[in-house]
Motif scaffolding. Structure first.
Motif, mmCIF file in Angstrom:
data_model
loop_
_atom_site.group_PDB
_atom_site.id
_atom_site.type_symbol
_atom_site.label_atom_id
_atom_site.label_comp_id
_atom_site.label_asym_id
_atom_site.label_seq_id
_atom_site.Cartn_x
_atom_site.Cartn_y
_atom_site.Cartn_z
ATOM 1 N N HIS A 191 50.693 57.514 -7.236
ATOM 2 C CA HIS A 191 49.393 57.744 -7.072
ATOM 3 C C HIS A 191 48.694 58.119 -7.820
ATOM 4 O O HIS A 191 49.826 57.773 -8.819
ATOM 5 N N ASN A 212 46.317 65.560 -5.895
ATOM 6 C CA ASN A 212 45.358 65.912 -4.670
ATOM 7 C C ASN A 212 44.634 66.802 -4.476
ATOM 8 O O ASN A 212 44.088 67.786 -3.579
ATOM 9 N N GLN A 240 54.626 67.310 -3.828
ATOM 10 C CA GLN A 240 54.315 68.113 -2.861
ATOM 11 C C GLN A 240 54.411 67.382 -1.520
ATOM 12 O O GLN A 240 54.202 68.207 -0.268
ATOM 13 N N LYS A 241 55.157 66.500 -1.243
ATOM 14 C CA LYS A 241 55.497 65.915 0.202
ATOM 15 C C LYS A 241 56.944 66.342 -0.116
ATOM 16 O O LYS A 241 57.454 66.354 1.664
ATOM 17 N N GLN A 284 55.392 54.026 -1.022
ATOM 18 C CA GLN A 284 55.244 55.394 -0.545
ATOM 19 C C GLN A 284 54.987 56.734 -1.505
ATOM 20 O O GLN A 284 53.663 56.832 -0.512
ATOM 21 N N TYR A 285 54.991 56.314 -2.186
ATOM 22 C CA TYR A 285 54.806 57.693 -2.974
ATOM 23 C C TYR A 285 53.399 57.099 -4.417
ATOM 24 O O TYR A 285 53.511 58.498 -5.041
ATOM 25 N N TYR A 316 53.067 64.058 -6.565
ATOM 26 C CA TYR A 316 52.270 64.003 -4.749
ATOM 27 C C TYR A 316 53.752 63.598 -3.841
ATOM 28 O O TYR A 316 53.945 64.472 -3.288
ATOM 29 N N LYS A 317 55.018 63.117 -4.882
ATOM 30 C CA LYS A 317 56.547 63.392 -4.324
ATOM 31 C C LYS A 317 56.490 64.748 -3.782
ATOM 32 O O LYS A 317 57.176 65.054 -2.965
ATOM 33 N N ALA A 361 59.665 65.841 -0.893
ATOM 34 C CA ALA A 361 60.635 64.105 -1.566
ATOM 35 C C ALA A 361 61.699 64.741 -2.695
ATOM 36 O O ALA A 361 61.591 63.888 -3.939
#
Length: 302
Positions: free
Chosen positions: A177, A181, A110-111, A174-175, A107-108, A113
């Motif tokens: 998960h 997703n 994908q964002k 924050q990240y 997820y990190k 970051a």
């Protein structure tokens, strides 16, 4: 290590099967709304639960004596649980934290970051531990107060900082998960936390041996998050806002043996073809206590 427990479980299963066979051969007189000649197998049939109306039942004198054993933690767990952390790992094994770290890093990325370093499983474990510590000693001004240097009477100054820096804690928060997703089951409203729910449902029965009395009832998982799916308001509960779930618990100790989240009238576990025939409550009852059929245990429900 598990040889003694396995022998006890096998002997108990054989004894329960004998009781079930003897029970099925006898006639049961149960007052039902539509049919007064249904036996135990008909009652446990999922299709019958939808129209079943409970009333006082008359037991035959030839029925076997109900199970009166006391609940207990399995001997294997007692031998291996030399510390509180090992007991915790019996319920939430190390592989769970490895999966959470993997999904968090996915997820990190994908964002975008990339400046944030990858999360390690040990950091996920420390993150959960700090959350548990916050629930035991909460601050009205938020978790940031746990990193202050002044301290309180019960909490020494800088206690949380000994395990994780505050900025690192905020990055993980924050990240963090529990799924990917890009591979979500859209039918499942709790697909975001399905990893945690499946871990609980799989490991909770492994460490505990139920007694002769079982309680099945609804419960509330308190939450006020605006992102929580299927959140409900129940003014009759101590925690009025939260998730509704069905709990299979020990009637003696209150230990949660099994749980199922309420997703509405149509549950994906029932399948699309059975959505119109089955309702959530009776089917959750069937899934929760069907494993005890023929064991002589007493199930209390409303």
């Amino acid at each position: 290590e598990d040889s003694e427990d396995d022998l006890e479980d096998i002997a108990e299963q054989v004894d329960n099967q004998k009781k079930a066979m003897a029970w099925s051969q006898q006639k049961m007189e149960v007052n039902l709304a539509r049919d007064s000649s249904m036996n135990l197998q008909d009652i446990l049939n999922p299709k019958s639960l939808r129209s079943l109306k409970y009333s006082s039942a008359v037991r035959c004198p030839e029925m076997p004596i109900l199970d009166s054993s006391l609940p207990q933690v399995k001997s294997r767990v007692i031998k291996e649980a030399t510390s509180a952390l090992k007991v915790f790992f019996e319920l939430f094994p190390w592989e769970t934290f490895e999966d959470i770290a993997t999904f968090t890093n996915i997820y990190k990325r994908q964002k975008g970051a990339h400046h944030v370093r990858d999360v390690k499983p040990i950091e996920v474990l420390q993150f959960v531990g700090l959350l548990i510590g916050h629930t035991l000693m909460p601050f009205s001004r938020g978790m940031r107060q746990h990193w202050r240097q002044s301290g309180t009477v019960l909490v020494l100054p800088g206690t949380f900082g000994q395990y994780m820096a505050r900025n690192r804690f905020n990055e993980i928060k924050q990240y963090i998960h529990f799924c990917d997703n890009e591979h979500l089951d859209k039918r499942d409203k709790f697909t975001k936390i399905r990893l945690i729910l499946d871990t609980m449902r799989h490991n909770f029965p492994r460490v505990y041996k139920m007694g002769g009395s079982i309680s099945f009832d609804e419960g509330t998982w308190a939450t006020k998050s605006k992102f929580a799916p299927s959140k409900q308001f129940n003014p009759m509960k101590p925690h009025k806002w939260g998730w509704k779930l069905f709990l299979t618990c020990c009637a003696h100790t209150g230990y949660c043996y099994g749980l199922e989240m309420y997703q509405g009238k149509h549950n994906p576990q029932d399948g699309p073809s059975l959505a119109k025939e089955r309702t959530a409550g009776p089917m959750a009852l069937y899934r929760g206590v069907s494993c005890f059929a023929g064991s002589g245990k007493t199930v209390f429900c409303d």
